[in-house]
Write a protein that holds these residues in place. Structure first.
Motif, PDB file in Angstrom:
ATOM      1  N   ALA A  14       0.831  -1.210   0.000  1.00  0.00           N
ATOM      2  CA  ALA A  14       0.000   0.000   0.000  1.00  0.00           C
ATOM      3  C   ALA A  14       0.866   1.262   0.000  1.00  0.00           C
ATOM      4  CB  ALA A  14      -0.929  -0.001   1.209  1.00  0.00           C
ATOM      5  N   GLY A  15       0.699   2.063  -1.026  1.00  0.00           N
ATOM      6  CA  GLY A  15       1.398   3.341  -1.117  1.00  0.00           C
ATOM      7  C   GLY A  15       2.867   3.246  -1.478  1.00  0.00           C
ATOM      8  N   VAL A  16       3.334   2.068  -1.854  1.00  0.00           N
ATOM      9  CA  VAL A  16       4.750   1.884  -2.177  1.00  0.00           C
ATOM     10  C   VAL A  16       4.926   1.957  -3.695  1.00  0.00           C
ATOM     11  CG1 VAL A  16       6.688   0.253  -2.045  1.00  0.00           C
ATOM     12  CG2 VAL A  16       5.073   0.431  -0.143  1.00  0.00           C
ATOM     13  N   ASN A  17       5.930   2.720  -4.147  1.00  0.00           N
ATOM     14  CA  ASN A  17       6.146   2.828  -5.595  1.00  0.00           C
ATOM     15  C   ASN A  17       6.635   1.496  -6.157  1.00  0.00           C
ATOM     16  OD1 ASN A  17       9.109   2.745  -6.034  1.00  0.00           O
ATOM     17  ND2 ASN A  17       9.113   4.638  -4.839  1.00  0.00           N
ATOM     18  N   ARG A  18       6.433   1.303  -7.448  1.00  0.00           N
ATOM     19  CA  ARG A  18       6.710   0.016  -8.102  1.00  0.00           C
ATOM     20  C   ARG A  18       8.176  -0.400  -8.023  1.00  0.00           C
ATOM     21  NH1 ARG A  18       2.813  -2.848  -7.483  1.00  0.00           N
ATOM     22  NH2 ARG A  18       0.871  -2.123  -8.280  1.00  0.00           N
ATOM     23  N   PHE A  40       3.622 -14.597   5.946  1.00  0.00           N
ATOM     24  CA  PHE A  40       2.162 -14.574   5.885  1.00  0.00           C
ATOM     25  C   PHE A  40       1.811 -13.154   5.491  1.00  0.00           C
ATOM     26  CE2 PHE A  40      -1.985 -13.792   7.708  1.00  0.00           C
ATOM     27  CZ  PHE A  40      -2.687 -14.933   7.389  1.00  0.00           C
ATOM     28  N   VAL A  41       1.286 -12.985   4.277  1.00  0.00           N
ATOM     29  CA  VAL A  41       1.083 -11.644   3.720  1.00  0.00           C
ATOM     30  C   VAL A  41      -0.395 -11.418   3.439  1.00  0.00           C
ATOM     31  CG1 VAL A  41       1.709 -10.068   1.848  1.00  0.00           C
ATOM     32  CG2 VAL A  41       3.365 -11.762   2.639  1.00  0.00           C
ATOM     33  N   ILE A  42      -0.923 -10.352   4.010  1.00  0.00           N
ATOM     34  CA  ILE A  42      -2.274  -9.909   3.695  1.00  0.00           C
ATOM     35  C   ILE A  42      -2.107  -8.768   2.699  1.00  0.00           C
ATOM     36  CG2 ILE A  42      -4.382  -8.851   4.588  1.00  0.00           C
ATOM     37  CD1 ILE A  42      -3.529 -10.144   7.347  1.00  0.00           C
ATOM     38  N   GLU A  43      -2.642  -8.959   1.497  1.00  0.00           N
ATOM     39  CA  GLU A  43      -2.349  -7.986   0.444  1.00  0.00           C
ATOM     40  C   GLU A  43      -3.435  -8.006  -0.628  1.00  0.00           C
ATOM     41  OE1 GLU A  43      -1.214  -5.083  -1.177  1.00  0.00           O
ATOM     42  OE2 GLU A  43       0.358  -5.660   0.221  1.00  0.00           O
ATOM     43  N   HIS A  44      -3.730  -6.832  -1.192  1.00  0.00           N
ATOM     44  CA  HIS A  44      -4.698  -6.713  -2.272  1.00  0.00           C
ATOM     45  C   HIS A  44      -4.035  -6.451  -3.623  1.00  0.00           C
ATOM     46  CE1 HIS A  44      -7.365  -6.134   1.202  1.00  0.00           C
ATOM     47  NE2 HIS A  44      -8.255  -6.718   0.418  1.00  0.00           N
ATOM     48  N   ASP A  45      -2.749  -6.201  -3.642  1.00  0.00           N
ATOM     49  CA  ASP A  45      -2.028  -5.974  -4.897  1.00  0.00           C
ATOM     50  C   ASP A  45      -1.692  -7.340  -5.498  1.00  0.00           C
ATOM     51  OD1 ASP A  45       0.078  -5.638  -6.813  1.00  0.00           O
ATOM     52  OD2 ASP A  45       0.557  -3.684  -5.941  1.00  0.00           O
ATOM     53  N   MET A  46      -2.503  -7.763  -6.459  1.00  0.00           N
ATOM     54  CA  MET A  46      -2.372  -9.118  -7.005  1.00  0.00           C
ATOM     55  C   MET A  46      -1.073  -9.326  -7.776  1.00  0.00           C
ATOM     56  SD  MET A  46      -4.938 -10.806  -5.884  1.00  0.00           S
ATOM     57  CE  MET A  46      -4.611  -9.875  -4.405  1.00  0.00           C
ATOM     58  N   LYS A  51       4.085 -12.408  -7.481  1.00  0.00           N
ATOM     59  CA  LYS A  51       5.545 -12.479  -7.469  1.00  0.00           C
ATOM     60  C   LYS A  51       6.084 -13.268  -6.287  1.00  0.00           C
ATOM     61  CE  LYS A  51       6.527  -8.186  -9.864  1.00  0.00           C
ATOM     62  NZ  LYS A  51       7.084  -6.854  -9.767  1.00  0.00           N
ATOM     63  N   ILE A  52       5.412 -13.181  -5.147  1.00  0.00           N
ATOM     64  CA  ILE A  52       6.007 -13.732  -3.928  1.00  0.00           C
ATOM     65  C   ILE A  52       5.343 -14.988  -3.387  1.00  0.00           C
ATOM     66  CG2 ILE A  52       6.907 -11.483  -3.208  1.00  0.00           C
ATOM     67  CD1 ILE A  52       4.613 -11.453  -1.103  1.00  0.00           C
ATOM     68  N   ALA A  53       4.126 -15.298  -3.825  1.00  0.00           N
ATOM     69  CA  ALA A  53       3.374 -16.365  -3.158  1.00  0.00           C
ATOM     70  C   ALA A  53       3.375 -17.673  -3.937  1.00  0.00           C
ATOM     71  CB  ALA A  53       1.936 -15.914  -2.929  1.00  0.00           C
ATOM     72  N   ASP A  54       3.625 -18.762  -3.219  1.00  0.00           N
ATOM     73  CA  ASP A  54       3.467 -20.097  -3.787  1.00  0.00           C
ATOM     74  C   ASP A  54       2.021 -20.558  -3.635  1.00  0.00           C
ATOM     75  OD1 ASP A  54       6.219 -20.397  -4.389  1.00  0.00           O
ATOM     76  OD2 ASP A  54       6.613 -20.962  -2.319  1.00  0.00           O
ATOM     77  N   ALA A  66     -11.365 -19.699  -1.456  1.00  0.00           N
ATOM     78  CA  ALA A  66     -10.512 -20.322  -2.474  1.00  0.00           C
ATOM     79  C   ALA A  66      -9.108 -20.479  -1.916  1.00  0.00           C
ATOM     80  CB  ALA A  66     -10.479 -19.485  -3.743  1.00  0.00           C
ATOM     81  N   GLU A  67      -8.416 -21.490  -2.431  1.00  0.00           N
ATOM     82  CA  GLU A  67      -7.050 -21.751  -1.977  1.00  0.00           C
ATOM     83  C   GLU A  67      -6.290 -22.463  -3.086  1.00  0.00           C
ATOM     84  OE1 GLU A  67      -5.532 -22.703   2.430  1.00  0.00           O
ATOM     85  OE2 GLU A  67      -6.971 -24.127   1.623  1.00  0.00           O
ATOM     86  N   GLY A  68      -5.029 -22.103  -3.247  1.00  0.00           N
ATOM     87  CA  GLY A  68      -4.193 -22.756  -4.250  1.00  0.00           C
ATOM     88  C   GLY A  68      -3.237 -21.776  -4.887  1.00  0.00           C
ATOM     89  N   SER A  69      -2.848 -22.055  -6.116  1.00  0.00           N
ATOM     90  CA  SER A  69      -1.950 -21.152  -6.841  1.00  0.00           C
ATOM     91  C   SER A  69      -2.699 -19.872  -7.207  1.00  0.00           C
ATOM     92  CB  SER A  69      -1.444 -21.821  -8.118  1.00  0.00           C
ATOM     93  OG  SER A  69      -2.511 -21.956  -9.049  1.00  0.00           O
ATOM     94  N   MET A  70      -1.947 -18.828  -7.548  1.00  0.00           N
ATOM     95  CA  MET A  70      -2.573 -17.573  -7.947  1.00  0.00           C
ATOM     96  C   MET A  70      -3.462 -17.773  -9.171  1.00  0.00           C
ATOM     97  SD  MET A  70      -3.243 -14.435  -7.553  1.00  0.00           S
ATOM     98  CE  MET A  70      -2.110 -13.489  -6.584  1.00  0.00           C
ATOM     99  N   ASP A  71      -2.982 -18.544 -10.139  1.00  0.00           N
ATOM    100  CA  ASP A  71      -3.787 -18.797 -11.342  1.00  0.00           C
ATOM    101  C   ASP A  71      -5.103 -19.487 -10.986  1.00  0.00           C
ATOM    102  OD1 ASP A  71      -1.887 -17.623 -13.000  1.00  0.00           O
ATOM    103  OD2 ASP A  71      -0.890 -19.531 -13.426  1.00  0.00           O
ATOM    104  N   LYS A  72      -5.034 -20.442 -10.067  1.00  0.00           N
ATOM    105  CA  LYS A  72      -6.237 -21.170  -9.661  1.00  0.00           C
ATOM    106  C   LYS A  72      -7.239 -20.248  -8.970  1.00  0.00           C
ATOM    107  CE  LYS A  72      -7.903 -24.975  -6.831  1.00  0.00           C
ATOM    108  NZ  LYS A  72      -7.553 -26.011  -5.859  1.00  0.00           N
TER     109      LYS A  72
END
Length: 86
Positions: A14-18, A40-46, A51-54, A66-72
Motif C-alpha cells: 500500500a502506497g509503495v512505488n513500483r 504470511f502476507v495480507i495484500e490486495h495488490d495481485m 511475485k512472492i506467493a506459492d 478459495a485456496e491454491g496457486s494464484m492462477d487457480k
C-alpha cells in the motif's frame, strides 16, 4: 527478526512505488530461500502477491472461499464474483 520463523506483513504494498515494491519482493524471496523465513502476507495488490506467493488463500467475511496457486484462485468463480468482477 533475527530468529523469526514466521513474518506477518499486512498491506505491505500500500502506497509503495513500483521500483521499491520490486526490491521488497526480491528481499522477501531471498529471506524465504536463504534464511528459511515463512511470510504470511495480507495484500490486495495481485501483481505483488503473484511475485512472492506459492500458495494463496482468499477470505471473504472471515471464511476461506478459495485456496491454491494464484492462477487457480484468480479463475475461481467465487473470487471473481466477490473481488475481481467479470
Amino acid at each position: 527478526m533475527v530468529e523469526a520463523k514466521v513474518v506477518l506483513l499486512d498491506e505491505v504494498a500500500a502506497g509503495v512505488n513500483r521500483t521499491l515494491l520490486q526490491d521488497l519482493a526480491q528481499n522477501i524471496e531471498r529471506a524465504n530461500k536463504e534464511l528459511g523465513y515463512t511470510f504470511f502476507v495480507i495484500e490486495h495488490d495481485m501483481d505483488f502477491v503473484k511475485k512472492i506467493a506459492d500458495k494463496v488463500t482468499v477470505l471473504h467475511q472471515g471464511k476461506v472461499i478459495a485456496e491454491g496457486s494464484m492462477d487457480k484462485v484468480q479463475a475461481d468463480e467465487k473470487v471473481i464474483d466477490v473481488y475481481l468482477g467479470h
